[in-house]
Design a protein around this motif. Structure first.
Motif, PDB file in Angstrom:
ATOM      1  N   MET A 250      -6.486   8.292   3.484  1.00 27.91           N
ATOM      2  CA  MET A 250      -6.227   7.285   2.460  1.00 27.91           C
ATOM      3  C   MET A 250      -4.838   7.510   1.881  1.00 27.91           C
ATOM      4  SD  MET A 250      -8.299   6.494  -1.110  1.00 27.91           S
ATOM      5  CE  MET A 250      -9.808   6.013  -0.261  1.00 27.91           C
ATOM      6  N   VAL A 251      -3.965   6.503   1.983  1.00 27.06           N
ATOM      7  CA  VAL A 251      -2.630   6.641   1.425  1.00 27.06           C
ATOM      8  C   VAL A 251      -2.700   6.508  -0.091  1.00 27.06           C
ATOM      9  CG1 VAL A 251      -1.420   5.840   3.479  1.00 27.06           C
ATOM     10  CG2 VAL A 251      -2.088   4.185   1.732  1.00 27.06           C
ATOM     11  N   ALA A 252      -1.790   7.203  -0.781  1.00 28.70           N
ATOM     12  CA  ALA A 252      -1.744   7.109  -2.242  1.00 28.70           C
ATOM     13  C   ALA A 252      -1.320   5.713  -2.688  1.00 28.70           C
ATOM     14  CB  ALA A 252      -0.803   8.159  -2.805  1.00 28.70           C
ATOM     15  N   ALA A 253      -0.455   5.080  -1.911  1.00 28.14           N
ATOM     16  CA  ALA A 253      -0.023   3.698  -2.155  1.00 28.14           C
ATOM     17  C   ALA A 253       0.656   3.238  -0.873  1.00 28.14           C
ATOM     18  CB  ALA A 253       0.933   3.603  -3.340  1.00 28.14           C
ATOM     19  N   PRO A 254       0.748   1.927  -0.644  1.00 23.13           N
ATOM     20  CA  PRO A 254       1.388   1.441   0.578  1.00 23.13           C
ATOM     21  C   PRO A 254       2.896   1.285   0.460  1.00 23.13           C
ATOM     22  CG  PRO A 254       0.434  -0.400  -0.602  1.00 23.13           C
ATOM     23  CD  PRO A 254       0.101   0.833  -1.401  1.00 23.13           C
ATOM     24  N   THR A 255       3.489   1.738  -0.650  1.00 20.02           N
ATOM     25  CA  THR A 255       4.903   1.491  -0.917  1.00 20.02           C
ATOM     26  C   THR A 255       5.655   2.792  -1.185  1.00 20.02           C
ATOM     27  OG1 THR A 255       4.420   1.194  -3.273  1.00 20.02           O
ATOM     28  CG2 THR A 255       4.472  -0.784  -1.901  1.00 20.02           C
ATOM     29  N   THR A 256       6.955   2.677  -1.152  1.00 20.27           N
ATOM     30  CA  THR A 256       7.827   3.769  -1.561  1.00 20.27           C
ATOM     31  C   THR A 256       8.833   3.269  -2.588  1.00 20.27           C
ATOM     32  OG1 THR A 256       9.425   5.455  -0.842  1.00 20.27           O
ATOM     33  CG2 THR A 256       9.474   3.357   0.331  1.00 20.27           C
ATOM     34  N   SER A 257       9.152   4.146  -3.535  1.00 17.60           N
ATOM     35  CA  SER A 257      10.306   3.986  -4.421  1.00 17.60           C
ATOM     36  C   SER A 257      10.235   2.835  -5.411  1.00 17.60           C
ATOM     37  CB  SER A 257      11.604   3.862  -3.602  1.00 17.60           C
ATOM     38  OG  SER A 257      11.821   5.045  -2.866  1.00 17.60           O
ATOM     39  N   LEU A 258       9.053   2.228  -5.627  1.00 21.99           N
ATOM     40  CA  LEU A 258       8.939   1.362  -6.794  1.00 21.99           C
ATOM     41  C   LEU A 258       9.001   2.272  -8.016  1.00 21.99           C
ATOM     42  CD1 LEU A 258       6.232  -1.217  -5.682  1.00 21.99           C
ATOM     43  CD2 LEU A 258       8.709  -1.495  -5.757  1.00 21.99           C
ATOM     44  N   PRO A 259       9.889   1.998  -8.957  1.00 21.54           N
ATOM     45  CA  PRO A 259      10.289   3.005  -9.941  1.00 21.54           C
ATOM     46  C   PRO A 259       9.274   3.228 -11.051  1.00 21.54           C
ATOM     47  CG  PRO A 259      11.423   0.953 -10.372  1.00 21.54           C
ATOM     48  CD  PRO A 259      10.667   0.757  -9.084  1.00 21.54           C
ATOM     49  N   PHE A 572       4.072  -3.436 -15.174  1.00 21.04           N
ATOM     50  CA  PHE A 572       3.671  -2.413 -14.211  1.00 21.04           C
ATOM     51  C   PHE A 572       4.902  -1.637 -13.744  1.00 21.04           C
ATOM     52  CE2 PHE A 572      -0.534  -4.266 -12.332  1.00 21.04           C
ATOM     53  CZ  PHE A 572      -1.133  -4.112 -13.566  1.00 21.04           C
ATOM     54  N   LEU A 573       4.684  -0.353 -13.498  1.00 16.90           N
ATOM     55  CA  LEU A 573       5.727   0.539 -13.003  1.00 16.90           C
ATOM     56  C   LEU A 573       5.137   1.413 -11.888  1.00 16.90           C
ATOM     57  CD1 LEU A 573       7.146   1.764 -16.440  1.00 16.90           C
ATOM     58  CD2 LEU A 573       8.303   0.191 -14.869  1.00 16.90           C
ATOM     59  N   GLY A 574       6.012   1.907 -11.026  1.00 19.18           N
ATOM     60  CA  GLY A 574       5.573   2.832  -9.991  1.00 19.18           C
ATOM     61  C   GLY A 574       4.994   2.115  -8.782  1.00 19.18           C
ATOM     62  N   ASN A 575       4.633   2.919  -7.794  1.00 17.88           N
ATOM     63  CA  ASN A 575       4.143   2.355  -6.539  1.00 17.88           C
ATOM     64  C   ASN A 575       2.853   1.581  -6.748  1.00 17.88           C
ATOM     65  OD1 ASN A 575       6.074   3.154  -4.444  1.00 17.88           O
ATOM     66  ND2 ASN A 575       5.591   5.224  -5.120  1.00 17.88           N
ATOM     67  N   PHE A 576       2.694   0.540  -5.904  1.00 19.73           N
ATOM     68  CA  PHE A 576       1.652  -0.463  -6.141  1.00 19.73           C
ATOM     69  C   PHE A 576       1.115  -0.966  -4.812  1.00 19.73           C
ATOM     70  CE2 PHE A 576       0.421  -4.900  -6.343  1.00 19.73           C
ATOM     71  CZ  PHE A 576      -0.390  -4.967  -7.464  1.00 19.73           C
ATOM     72  N   PRO A 577      -0.216  -1.229  -4.798  1.00 20.40           N
ATOM     73  CA  PRO A 577      -1.225  -0.761  -5.744  1.00 20.40           C
ATOM     74  C   PRO A 577      -1.530   0.711  -5.519  1.00 20.40           C
ATOM     75  CG  PRO A 577      -2.240  -2.108  -4.033  1.00 20.40           C
ATOM     76  CD  PRO A 577      -0.774  -2.106  -3.749  1.00 20.40           C
ATOM     77  N   GLN A 578      -2.012   1.371  -6.556  1.00 26.79           N
ATOM     78  CA  GLN A 578      -2.128   2.826  -6.584  1.00 26.79           C
ATOM     79  C   GLN A 578      -3.575   3.257  -6.366  1.00 26.79           C
ATOM     80  OE1 GLN A 578       0.305   4.891  -6.827  1.00 26.79           O
ATOM     81  NE2 GLN A 578      -0.530   6.843  -7.491  1.00 26.79           N
TER      82      GLN A 578
END
Length: 603
Positions: A250-259, A572-578
């Motif tokens: 299970m990935v922590a999120a499908p994205t990188t570097s959303l601040p 919202f901030l950070g990688n998404f969805p978490q």
């Protein structure tokens, strides 16, 4: 939806996926993020990280409109309704699943538009930018389809009932009008180091229908009927999207570097599996009734960790490998100018002692659910417990992966106690070689250290670290995992201190002190849900219910959460969805129900 300098608000994204990768689609119909062929592969669309050069697949009316979205009932198929002064249309987006096992040999994004009323003018554009926009893309037209290629990567866009469009400047685009009762379909299929599958309309429609039907059947197995069922079901569906089906990771999120803060440098790659999340993931899957997913995830966890046992790495790639070298991509602007964009994650090289507690807790949860463990795995678990007994006195980087000098984080020590306690329980059940006398002695020493060095009488709380006499929301995991009595004076006082010092409305910050990374960050949503469950374990049910109700109302319009929130604005901030946010939501909802049931039984 208003974009800021070309960027959609993180809150305005939806996720569709197929069990191997996922696409972020903005409210305005733009696919702004997609990595191919897998979650941790390079992106082909990265408009979310560079509005000008990242690449996208856009589709929206050419006249002013309002957009409303939903996932089709109990599914991960997205439906967006665009309403204009001239008419309205429905856009359905899905990454399709295969005939038999929920996975297709190719990756396919289907976009189907249907006119509902009047006439709506549309424009669409396909701008593929392979390898995070670094490599040149070749686009050509063959067999009435558009092909985009770069090395061993290829895309083909099949268009049905739509003018073919034209290519200019590396962008394929076109315009059309949809009248009531008319429709159009775009099928974007991809391949990596294998032949492309040429898609026909009937095949795409069949896969879309099968995908739409698959999800409600899967969601029907969710074993939760409490007051927050809708939020739990949506979280479960999201978590299923984040499971890499070929391995069970299970990935922590499908994205990188959303601040974590707009314009800041706290930008990390979350497309990996963290051992930190392991026990929460396994607990949620088991409590929801998904034994198959729990079984797959547990054995992925055991196989991946064998590469480094008895030492454990903080995170692993979704194929079980340990490579995660962190580097920066300077040619990308970053979301709203938030540089640097990073791929890989340097936390993989840290020592984080808490992961040992999460690993042994996962094994304990699995054994409780299944009833047994093979002898070789039992021996491996015993060696991990031995390692903890030998190394718990070391300094580490803690659950929050700080990039300052390692220290004695109290949450890490408590999780080491959890590791040794679970090893003793497993030995009592006969699934580990019995070295419990040694493990229990080390656990007793750990408890003495925590209760003397980790408690601050003036603060009225356990502290972040022996040299950081301040609260830390990570300490909420102590009552959740069974370190001590959650109704004890010390645990209740710690909860009160965290609420007083770190809570702002429904939001909870991880900590307020230095962590070796410059710049601000938002409040951490997982900590808010941990607080809910901690309050329930402490018997404070009214407060737990009130906070849970408030948190459920903070999701976006589709029921999704990011990693963090700006308490000032609600952005919202950070990688998404978490994943961790949704895992903690599920566990909080079920945790309240369990705690209330235990209270009734005790009465």
């Amino acid at each position: 939806m208003e974009r800021i300098d070309g960027y959609a608000p993180i809150r305005d994204y939806a996720l569709v996926g197929d069990g191997r990768t996922g696409a972020l689609i903005a409210r305005d119909g733009s696919v702004d993020w997609l990595c191919l062929p897998n979650f941790d592969s390079p992106s082909v669309f990265a408009r979310a990280l560079d509005a000008e050069t990242g690449g996208s697949f856009q589709l929206e009316p050419t006249v002013p409109y309002e957009a409303e979205r939903r996932y089709l009932d109990n599914s991960n198929v997205l439906e967006t309704t665009f309403t204009t002064a001239q008419g309205s249309l429905r856009l359905t987006d899905a990454m399709t699943l295969s005939d038999d096992h929920g996975l297709s040999p190719m990756r396919e994004l289907v976009r189907k538009a249907e006119g509902l009323a009047g006439t709506v003018p549309l424009r669409w554009s396909l701008e593929p930018r392979f390898c995070y926009g670094e490599r040149r893309t070749r686009i050509e037209r063959r067999s009435r389809r558009w092909f985009a290629t770069c090395g061993s990567d290829a895309l083909v866009l099949s268009i049905c009932d739509v003018p073919d469009g034209s290519v200019a400047g590396g962008i394929v685009s076109g315009e059309l009008e949809l009248e009531q009762g008319s429709g159009a379909l775009w099928s974007l299929s991809a391949s990596h180091a294998e032949p492309l599958v040429i898609v026909g309309r009937d095949d795409a429609e069949r896969r879309l229908a099968r995908t739409t039907g698959f999800w409600p059947g899967w969601a029907g197995g969710i074993e939760y009927e409490g007051p927050w069922r809708d939020a739990v079901v949506r979280s479960a569906l999201l978590l299923k999207l984040l499971v890499f089906a070929p391995s069970g990771a299970m990935v922590a999120a499908p994205t990188t570097s959303l601040p974590e803060w707009i314009g800041g440098g706290r930008n990390w790659d979350y497309r990996y599996t963290w051992l930190r999340d392991a026990s929460w993931a396994l607990d949620a899957l088991l409590r929801l009734g998904f034994r198959d997913e729990a079984h797959a995830f547990f054995w992925w966890l055991m196989h991946a960790s064998r590469l480094t046992q008895p030492e454990l790495q903080v995170l692993y790639r979704i194929d079980g490998s340990e490579r995660a070298r962190e580097r920066e991509l300077p040619w990308l602007e970053g979301y709203r100018g938030s540089r640097p964009v990073r791929i890989g994650n340097g936390a993989a090289q840290q020592l984080q002692l808490d992961v040992y507690g999460e690993m042994l807790e996962s094994i304990w949860l699995y054994v409780q659910a299944v009833g047994h463990l093979d002898a070789d795995t039992g021996k491996e678990a015993a060696r991990i417990a031995d390692w903890v007994a030998n190394h718990w006195r070391e300094r580490d980087s803690g659950i929050w992966e700080v990039r300052r000098e390692p220290t004695h984080f109290i949450q890490s020590k408590a999780l080491c106690w959890i590791a040794l306690d679970r090893a003793c329980l497993l030995a009592e059940h006969g699934v580990l070689p019995d070295r419990s006398a040694r493990w229990r002695a080390a656990a007793d020493a750990l408890r003495e250290f925590i209760e003397t060095e980790g408690w601050d009488e003036k603060l009225g709380s356990y502290v972040r670290a022996t040299d950081l006499r301040e609260p830390d929301a990570g300490l909420l995991t102590l009552p959740l995992l069974g370190y001590g009595d959650p109704k004890s004076d010390r645990m209740r006082s710690t909860i009160d201190t965290i609420e007083r010092e770190l809570r702002k409305g429904p939001y909870v910050y991880r900590y307020l002190g230095d962590d070796g990374v410059g710049g601000a960050e938002g409040a951490f949503l997982t900590c808010s849900f941990w607080l809910v469950e901690a309050l329930a374990h402490a018997g404070r049910f009214d407060r737990a219910h009130a906070l849970m109700d408030e948190l459920v109302g903070l999701a976006n319009d589709l029921g999704l959460y990011s990693e963090e929130v700006d308490p000032r604005t609600g952005d919202f901030l950070g990688n998404f969805p978490q994943a961790l946010t949704h895992l903690s939501l599920v566990n909080a909802a079920i945790g309240i129900a369990d705690a209330e049931a235990a209270e009734r039984e005790a009465a």
